[in-house]
Design a protein around this motif. Structure first.
Motif, PDB file in Angstrom:
ATOM      1  N   ARG A   1      -5.039   8.577  -5.596  1.00  0.00           N
ATOM      2  CA  ARG A   1      -4.486   9.924  -5.434  1.00  0.00           C
ATOM      3  C   ARG A   1      -3.467   9.984  -4.301  1.00  0.00           C
ATOM      4  N   THR A   2      -3.874   9.517  -3.120  1.00  0.00           N
ATOM      5  CA  THR A   2      -2.956   9.533  -1.977  1.00  0.00           C
ATOM      6  C   THR A   2      -2.675   8.129  -1.450  1.00  0.00           C
ATOM      7  N   ILE A   3      -3.307   7.137  -2.045  1.00  0.00           N
ATOM      8  CA  ILE A   3      -3.046   5.743  -1.694  1.00  0.00           C
ATOM      9  C   ILE A   3      -3.308   4.888  -2.931  1.00  0.00           C
ATOM     10  N   ARG A   4      -2.440   3.881  -3.124  1.00  0.00           N
ATOM     11  CA  ARG A   4      -2.646   2.969  -4.251  1.00  0.00           C
ATOM     12  C   ARG A   4      -2.122   1.591  -3.863  1.00  0.00           C
TER      13      ARG A   4
ATOM     14  N   THR B   1       0.751   9.282   6.246  1.00  0.00           N
ATOM     15  CA  THR B   1       0.829   8.172   7.201  1.00  0.00           C
ATOM     16  C   THR B   1      -0.500   7.887   7.886  1.00  0.00           C
ATOM     17  N   GLN B   2      -1.450   8.808   7.789  1.00  0.00           N
ATOM     18  CA  GLN B   2      -2.746   8.571   8.420  1.00  0.00           C
ATOM     19  C   GLN B   2      -3.439   7.338   7.848  1.00  0.00           C
ATOM     20  N   TRP B   3      -3.155   7.013   6.589  1.00  0.00           N
ATOM     21  CA  TRP B   3      -3.717   5.812   5.985  1.00  0.00           C
ATOM     22  C   TRP B   3      -3.302   4.571   6.755  1.00  0.00           C
ATOM     23  N   GLN B   4      -2.054   4.521   7.120  1.00  0.00           N
ATOM     24  CA  GLN B   4      -1.548   3.349   7.836  1.00  0.00           C
ATOM     25  C   GLN B   4      -2.294   3.151   9.146  1.00  0.00           C
ATOM     26  N   GLN B   5      -2.487   4.222   9.902  1.00  0.00           N
ATOM     27  CA  GLN B   5      -3.168   4.115  11.178  1.00  0.00           C
ATOM     28  C   GLN B   5      -4.624   3.715  11.004  1.00  0.00           C
TER      29      GLN B   5
ATOM     30  N   ASP C   1       4.548  12.574  -3.292  1.00  0.00           N
ATOM     31  CA  ASP C   1       3.216  12.958  -3.754  1.00  0.00           C
ATOM     32  C   ASP C   1       3.007  12.715  -5.242  1.00  0.00           C
ATOM     33  N   ASP C   2       4.080  12.770  -6.040  1.00  0.00           N
ATOM     34  CA  ASP C   2       3.923  12.676  -7.489  1.00  0.00           C
ATOM     35  C   ASP C   2       4.091  11.267  -8.035  1.00  0.00           C
ATOM     36  N   ILE C   3       4.236  10.266  -7.170  1.00  0.00           N
ATOM     37  CA  ILE C   3       4.549   8.918  -7.643  1.00  0.00           C
ATOM     38  C   ILE C   3       3.463   8.370  -8.552  1.00  0.00           C
ATOM     39  N   PHE C   4       2.193   8.662  -8.267  1.00  0.00           N
ATOM     40  CA  PHE C   4       1.105   8.082  -9.037  1.00  0.00           C
ATOM     41  C   PHE C   4       0.915   8.768 -10.394  1.00  0.00           C
ATOM     42  N   CYS C   5       1.670   9.836 -10.630  1.00  0.00           N
ATOM     43  CA  CYS C   5       1.629  10.509 -11.933  1.00  0.00           C
ATOM     44  C   CYS C   5       2.599   9.874 -12.925  1.00  0.00           C
ATOM     45  N   LYS C   6       3.513   9.062 -12.433  1.00  0.00           N
ATOM     46  CA  LYS C   6       4.511   8.434 -13.285  1.00  0.00           C
ATOM     47  C   LYS C   6       3.886   7.247 -14.025  1.00  0.00           C
TER      48      LYS C   6
ATOM     49  N   LEU D   1       0.853  -1.177   0.000  1.00  0.00           N
ATOM     50  CA  LEU D   1       0.000   0.000   0.000  1.00  0.00           C
ATOM     51  C   LEU D   1       0.892   1.231   0.000  1.00  0.00           C
ATOM     52  N   ALA D   2       1.008   1.835  -1.167  1.00  0.00           N
ATOM     53  CA  ALA D   2       1.800   3.057  -1.303  1.00  0.00           C
ATOM     54  C   ALA D   2       0.948   4.229  -0.855  1.00  0.00           C
ATOM     55  N   ILE D   3       1.432   4.987   0.114  1.00  0.00           N
ATOM     56  CA  ILE D   3       0.650   6.073   0.711  1.00  0.00           C
ATOM     57  C   ILE D   3       1.479   7.355   0.735  1.00  0.00           C
ATOM     58  N   THR D   4       0.808   8.473   0.547  1.00  0.00           N
ATOM     59  CA  THR D   4       1.494   9.765   0.646  1.00  0.00           C
ATOM     60  C   THR D   4       1.306  10.390   2.014  1.00  0.00           C
TER      61      THR D   4
END
Length: 270
Positions: free
Chosen positions: A168-171, A144-148, A201-206, A139-142
């Protein structure tokens, strides 16, 4: 185990959408008219063992009289025993192509654990390596709140309230090839093991290949230097059919009301 009969078995419902969408994009698996041979993978493979031997998929029948353990064969020869017309090994091949550095490192760490403990005793480290190898989801996250939130089993908040944030902020990126195999015949209860990676933040644009290459390097570093798979404490349960985009039924928020599947966090006893 499903057996291949071209072309009907390559159902576009499962092999171009949902969790399989990345495989369709990168490998065009839905366009195949026959089961991929071991040699077919060579066009996508750029993997070596930790000793520098090129990884090659070899038909499993060639190892019928082999006394060495599966991981030992790979480590010592670079040959990956591969069963033909077998979903598990097919998806295992895709993961070698997508995460070559990480797969090689996991193989190396298995061998180191075997040297320490032998083949009969499975250490916590080796169990964690196997669990992630079979059932892992990156789970790629921008943020850390996603992890919690997901570790706390805040399923409706993460999957319903914040649904628009997925992509957008998680994939999610599948790592466990057993997950793929089970998703060919999905069922309520199907659960993977999530490992969180904080990304720019820009990883999902690649482009997709660049995303996987980046994650492969980060996974390699986390496992090798941060020892994140020393045991399974960093792996969190993830109901796979709840991941937005991976199962059409979860478009209805009521899908997440099944607490037998989307279980609340168990409180620790004091």
């Amino acid at each position: 185990m499903k057996r291949f009969t071209p072309p009907e078995q390559w159902s576009t419902q499962y092999l171009t959408t949902g969790a399989f969408a990345d495989l369709a994009d990168l490998f065009k698996i839905h366009e195949l008219t026959d089961w991929p041979s071991c040699q077919w993978f060579s066009q996508f493979l750029n993997a070596t063992t930790s000793q520098g031997q090129a990884i090659r998929f070899v038909e499993d029948e060639q190892f019928a009289d082999e006394s060495r353990y599966y991981e030992q064969i790979i480590f010592e020869t670079g040959h990956v025993p591969t069963r033909q017309q077998n979903w598990h090994d097919l998806f295992g091949g895709f993961i070698w192509c997508l995460f070559p550095k990480t797969k090689s490192l996991i193989n190396h760490q298995h061998i180191e654990e075997i040297k320490l403990h032998g083949l009969k005793e499975r250490s916590k480290h080796r169990n964690a390596l196997t669990l992630f190898d079979e059932c892992g989801v990156v789970l790629a996250i921008t943020h850390t709140q996603w992890q919690q939130q997901l570790r706390d089993h805040q399923w409706e908040h993460a999957f319903v309230d914040k649904r628009e944030e997925w992509g957008r902020t998680i994939r999610p990126y599948m790592f466990g090839h057993a997950n793929y195999e089970m998703l060919t015949q999905p069922y309520i209860g199907l659960t993977g093991k999530a490992l969180f990676i904080v990304v720019p933040d820009d990883i999902f644009c690649k482009d997709l290949s660049s995303q996987y290459a980046y994650l492969d390097q980060r996974l390699y570093e986390m496992i090798k230097f941060d020892d994140c798979l020393r045991d399974n404490k960093n792996l969190s349960p993830l109901p796979l059919l709840g991941v937005p985009g991976w199962w059409t039924d979860n478009e209805n928020p009521e899908f997440y009301s099944n607490t037998d599947y989307f279980r609340p966090k168990r409180r620790k006893r004091t």
